[in-house]
Design a protein around this motif. Structure first.
Motif, PDB file in Angstrom:
ATOM      1  N   ALA A  56      -0.449 -12.420  31.939  1.00 22.91           N
ATOM      2  CA  ALA A  56       0.993 -12.841  31.564  1.00 22.91           C
ATOM      3  C   ALA A  56       1.791 -13.024  32.708  1.00 22.91           C
ATOM      4  CB  ALA A  56       1.654 -11.417  30.628  1.00 22.91           C
ATOM      5  N   TRP A  57       2.572 -13.963  32.775  1.00 23.00           N
ATOM      6  CA  TRP A  57       3.313 -14.334  33.972  1.00 23.00           C
ATOM      7  C   TRP A  57       4.668 -15.101  33.404  1.00 23.00           C
ATOM      8  CZ3 TRP A  57       4.314 -11.747  37.896  1.00 23.00           C
ATOM      9  CH2 TRP A  57       4.969 -12.373  38.991  1.00 23.00           C
ATOM     10  N   SER A  58       5.311 -15.693  34.404  1.00 19.29           N
ATOM     11  CA  SER A  58       6.872 -16.310  34.012  1.00 19.29           C
ATOM     12  C   SER A  58       6.259 -17.895  33.933  1.00 19.29           C
ATOM     13  CB  SER A  58       7.602 -16.089  35.197  1.00 19.29           C
ATOM     14  OG  SER A  58       7.161 -16.150  36.474  1.00 19.29           O
ATOM     15  N   GLU A  59       5.186 -18.146  34.406  1.00 18.97           N
ATOM     16  CA  GLU A  59       4.723 -19.694  34.084  1.00 18.97           C
ATOM     17  C   GLU A  59       3.341 -19.745  33.786  1.00 18.97           C
ATOM     18  OE1 GLU A  59       5.202 -21.908  37.777  1.00 18.97           O
ATOM     19  OE2 GLU A  59       5.328 -20.143  38.825  1.00 18.97           O
ATOM     20  N   THR A  60       2.859 -21.089  33.351  1.00 17.47           N
ATOM     21  CA  THR A  60       1.625 -21.196  33.216  1.00 17.47           C
ATOM     22  C   THR A  60       0.869 -21.957  34.374  1.00 17.47           C
ATOM     23  OG1 THR A  60       1.814 -21.246  30.663  1.00 17.47           O
ATOM     24  CG2 THR A  60      -0.186 -22.343  31.601  1.00 17.47           C
ATOM     25  N   THR A  61       0.054 -21.316  34.822  1.00 15.72           N
ATOM     26  CA  THR A  61      -0.838 -21.815  36.228  1.00 15.72           C
ATOM     27  C   THR A  61      -1.829 -20.917  36.480  1.00 15.72           C
ATOM     28  OG1 THR A  61      -0.263 -22.500  38.569  1.00 15.72           O
ATOM     29  CG2 THR A  61       1.025 -20.298  37.809  1.00 15.72           C
ATOM     30  N   ASN A  62      -2.548 -21.151  37.708  1.00 13.16           N
ATOM     31  CA  ASN A  62      -3.553 -20.310  38.258  1.00 13.16           C
ATOM     32  C   ASN A  62      -2.787 -19.430  39.485  1.00 13.16           C
ATOM     33  OD1 ASN A  62      -5.617 -21.173  36.521  1.00 13.16           O
ATOM     34  ND2 ASN A  62      -5.831 -23.222  37.478  1.00 13.16           N
ATOM     35  N   LEU A  63      -3.375 -18.289  39.515  1.00 10.99           N
ATOM     36  CA  LEU A  63      -2.933 -17.473  40.451  1.00 10.99           C
ATOM     37  C   LEU A  63      -3.986 -16.536  41.110  1.00 10.99           C
ATOM     38  CD1 LEU A  63       0.871 -16.252  39.383  1.00 10.99           C
ATOM     39  CD2 LEU A  63       0.317 -17.958  40.854  1.00 10.99           C
ATOM     40  N   SER A  64      -3.689 -15.943  42.432  1.00 17.44           N
ATOM     41  CA  SER A  64      -4.835 -15.063  42.707  1.00 17.44           C
ATOM     42  C   SER A  64      -4.600 -13.691  42.320  1.00 17.44           C
ATOM     43  CB  SER A  64      -4.318 -14.933  44.482  1.00 17.44           C
ATOM     44  OG  SER A  64      -4.455 -16.184  45.032  1.00 17.44           O
ATOM     45  N   PHE A  65      -5.688 -13.189  41.924  1.00 21.32           N
ATOM     46  CA  PHE A  65      -5.692 -11.442  41.260  1.00 21.32           C
ATOM     47  C   PHE A  65      -6.446 -10.746  42.239  1.00 21.32           C
ATOM     48  CE2 PHE A  65      -6.894  -8.924  38.055  1.00 21.32           C
ATOM     49  CZ  PHE A  65      -5.702  -8.795  37.228  1.00 21.32           C
ATOM     50  N   VAL A  66      -6.053  -9.742  42.439  1.00 25.93           N
ATOM     51  CA  VAL A  66      -6.453  -8.581  43.305  1.00 25.93           C
ATOM     52  C   VAL A  66      -7.341  -7.591  42.369  1.00 25.93           C
ATOM     53  CG1 VAL A  66      -5.991  -6.922  44.950  1.00 25.93           C
ATOM     54  CG2 VAL A  66      -4.480  -8.702  44.727  1.00 25.93           C
ATOM     55  N   GLU A  67      -8.665  -7.953  42.377  1.00 29.03           N
ATOM     56  CA  GLU A  67      -9.414  -6.817  41.500  1.00 29.03           C
ATOM     57  C   GLU A  67      -9.909  -5.638  42.333  1.00 29.03           C
ATOM     58  OE1 GLU A  67     -12.904  -7.908  38.968  1.00 29.03           O
ATOM     59  OE2 GLU A  67     -12.418 -10.022  39.765  1.00 29.03           O
ATOM     60  N   ARG A  68      -9.459  -4.429  41.781  1.00 26.99           N
ATOM     61  CA  ARG A  68      -9.686  -3.063  42.321  1.00 26.99           C
ATOM     62  C   ARG A  68     -10.825  -2.432  41.609  1.00 26.99           C
ATOM     63  NH1 ARG A  68      -3.805  -1.867  44.114  1.00 26.99           N
ATOM     64  NH2 ARG A  68      -3.917  -3.199  46.058  1.00 26.99           N
ATOM     65  N   ARG A  69     -11.310  -1.463  42.260  1.00 27.18           N
ATOM     66  CA  ARG A  69     -12.478  -0.668  41.775  1.00 27.18           C
ATOM     67  C   ARG A  69     -11.899  -0.139  40.572  1.00 27.18           C
ATOM     68  NH1 ARG A  69     -15.170   1.533  47.191  1.00 27.18           N
ATOM     69  NH2 ARG A  69     -13.021   1.148  47.735  1.00 27.18           N
ATOM     70  N   ASP A  70     -10.833   0.502  40.285  1.00 29.70           N
ATOM     71  CA  ASP A  70     -10.128   0.873  39.265  1.00 29.70           C
ATOM     72  C   ASP A  70      -9.404  -0.405  38.719  1.00 29.70           C
ATOM     73  OD1 ASP A  70      -8.872   2.066  37.235  1.00 29.70           O
ATOM     74  OD2 ASP A  70      -7.953   3.376  38.285  1.00 29.70           O
ATOM     75  N   SER A  71     -10.442  -0.745  37.427  1.00 29.46           N
ATOM     76  CA  SER A  71      -9.557  -2.070  36.779  1.00 29.46           C
ATOM     77  C   SER A  71      -8.207  -2.013  36.459  1.00 29.46           C
ATOM     78  CB  SER A  71     -10.800  -2.398  35.615  1.00 29.46           C
ATOM     79  OG  SER A  71     -10.413  -1.291  34.631  1.00 29.46           O
ATOM     80  N   ARG A  72      -7.908  -0.567  36.010  1.00 28.64           N
ATOM     81  CA  ARG A  72      -6.408  -0.403  35.473  1.00 28.64           C
ATOM     82  C   ARG A  72      -5.406  -0.547  36.750  1.00 28.64           C
ATOM     83  NH1 ARG A  72      -7.025   5.472  33.777  1.00 28.64           N
ATOM     84  NH2 ARG A  72      -8.255   5.239  35.664  1.00 28.64           N
ATOM     85  N   ALA A  73      -5.821  -0.978  37.805  1.00 30.77           N
ATOM     86  CA  ALA A  73      -5.083  -0.973  39.021  1.00 30.77           C
ATOM     87  C   ALA A  73      -5.230  -2.463  39.638  1.00 30.77           C
ATOM     88  CB  ALA A  73      -5.101  -0.170  40.188  1.00 30.77           C
ATOM     89  N   SER A  74      -5.825  -3.337  38.682  1.00 24.92           N
ATOM     90  CA  SER A  74      -6.062  -4.636  39.288  1.00 24.92           C
ATOM     91  C   SER A  74      -4.609  -5.200  38.887  1.00 24.92           C
ATOM     92  CB  SER A  74      -7.179  -5.341  38.768  1.00 24.92           C
ATOM     93  OG  SER A  74      -8.404  -4.720  38.926  1.00 24.92           O
ATOM     94  N   LEU A  75      -4.339  -6.391  39.889  1.00 27.65           N
ATOM     95  CA  LEU A  75      -2.948  -7.009  39.474  1.00 27.65           C
ATOM     96  C   LEU A  75      -2.986  -8.382  40.128  1.00 27.65           C
ATOM     97  CD1 LEU A  75      -2.137  -6.189  42.458  1.00 27.65           C
ATOM     98  CD2 LEU A  75      -1.255  -4.131  41.151  1.00 27.65           C
ATOM     99  N   LEU A  76      -1.800  -9.078  39.689  1.00 25.70           N
ATOM    100  CA  LEU A  76      -1.551 -10.421  40.468  1.00 25.70           C
ATOM    101  C   LEU A  76      -1.138 -10.268  41.757  1.00 25.70           C
ATOM    102  CD1 LEU A  76       0.435 -12.137  37.550  1.00 25.70           C
ATOM    103  CD2 LEU A  76      -1.925 -12.815  38.431  1.00 25.70           C
ATOM    104  N   GLU A  77      -1.420 -11.096  42.533  1.00 23.37           N
ATOM    105  CA  GLU A  77      -1.106 -11.009  44.042  1.00 23.37           C
ATOM    106  C   GLU A  77       0.326 -11.274  44.107  1.00 23.37           C
ATOM    107  OE1 GLU A  77      -2.518 -13.866  46.905  1.00 23.37           O
ATOM    108  OE2 GLU A  77      -2.815 -12.349  48.443  1.00 23.37           O
TER     109      GLU A  77
END
Ligand SMILES: *[C@@H]1O[C@H](CO)[C@@H](O)[C@H](O)[C@H]1NC(C)=O
Ligand SMILES: *[C@@H]1O[C@H](CO)[C@@H](O)[C@H](O)[C@H]1NC(C)=O
Ligand SMILES: *[C@@H]1O[C@H](CO)[C@@H](O)[C@H](O)[C@H]1NC(C)=O
Length: 278
Positions: free
Chosen positions: A112-133
């Motif tokens: 979910a974001w403020s526009e429809t596009t493709n963005l970098s995403f930071v995948e963390r070992r704990d998936s619950r802490a993974s987030l958009l860069e």
């Protein structure tokens, strides 16, 4: 009685049930339609337990049973989650939970974001802490970068949700809440909701932006209440400051501000977003 049945499980569970239970009680009224929007669904655990709980917790008008006629009230579940490893789980949630066709389920494999596009995403070992860069968090050892599709959430909500339904928003987007909630607020997209569960993650906010992040956190409930038209049953906003993500998180400028408010010292110059000297 239902509350009693839930009690044992509730005490061991997280605080999102403070809003989920009243939401389901309202949706259980004959002929109601409820919508649960799970933004940041992760492995789908929250949505799945609600789906499975309908019969278990005796919501008779929502329970799908082979031995009984279809339920008279209905729910639509919508999940948003960009992490590919959860895709197969989330695609099949409807079937996995044994829901009947009275209830609908939709999954959007996007952030979910403020526009429809493709963005970098930071995948963390704990998936619950993974987030958009894009939320500008510092990198950690072991982070993996991927590209994910994003979806303009305000536009999605404004097109998709109906003001006549009971709408529930579960929002757990790992620090993107500080960017996305203001976007949703100014575009009117929080107004159709009756029930909110918002998870805050101050720990991940850049120090120079923490004071305004705390201000948003404190004002959030009242921004919705004052900025949106009233809902027929009122609103219930539950905000969760999970201890590990909020307590003992230093907020530069807060003490100075408090001192000044209390009549001591000079008016502090508040650190501004993007002000690296703060
Ligand atoms: C995102 O990337 C995919 C695959 O690379 C591409 O097909 C799509 O058009 C892109 N979407 C946007 C909105 O840029
Ligand atoms: C909103 O109402 C329209 C028209 O009845 C319906 O097609 C749509 O599914 C509803 N939205 C949700 C999220 O239930
Ligand atoms: C924190 O904010 C400062 C100023 O905007 C910026 O230079 C710095 O890169 C930010 N830190 C991170 C981890 O993004």
């Amino acid at each position: 009685m239902r509350r009693l049945l839930l009690l044992g499980w509730l005490t061991a569970s997280v605080s999102k049930w403070h809003t989920i239970v009243p939401f389901l009680e309202a949706a259980n009224k004959p002929g109601s339609h409820g919508v649960m929007l799970d933004v940041g669904a992760n492995d789908g655990g929250s949505t799945l337990s609600v789906m499975k709980g309908l019969c278990k917790w005796s919501f008779a008008n929502l329970c799908c049973s082979k031995k009984a006629p279809p339920p008279v009230s209905s729910l639509t579940f919508i999940t948003f989650e960009p992490q590919p490893k959860f895709r197969s789980n989330l695609v099949d949630l409807h079937a996995a939970s044994g829901l009947c066709d009275t209830h609908k389920y939709e999954f959007y494999p996007a952030a979910a974001w403020s526009e429809t596009t493709n963005l970098s995403f930071v995948e963390r070992r704990d998936s619950r802490a993974s987030l958009l860069e894009a939320v500008k968090v510092s990198r950690k050892h072991g982070d993996r970068m991927t590209q994910v599709p994003t979806l303009d959430l305000a536009s999605f909500i404004n097109k998709k949700l109906n003001w006549t339904d009971l709408n529930f928003l579960k929002f757990d987007v790992e620090v993107a809440e500080y960017s996305l909630l203001p976007n949703l607020l100014t575009r009117g997209a929080l107004c159709p909701f009756d029930y909110f569960f918002v998870e805050w993650h101050l720990l991940f906010v850049n120090e120079s932006q923490r004071l305004e992040a705390v201000a948003l956190r404190l004002a959030f409930d009242s921004l919705i209440e004052k900025g949106c038209p009233p809902r027929p049953r009122g609103r219930r906003v539950f905000e969760h400051d999970e201890t590990e993500n909020n307590k003992l998180v230093k907020v530069p400028g807060l003490t100075e501000r408090a001192r000044w408010q209390n009549g001591h010292g000079y008016m502090p110059t508040a650190p501004k977003s993007g002000d690296s000297k703060a």
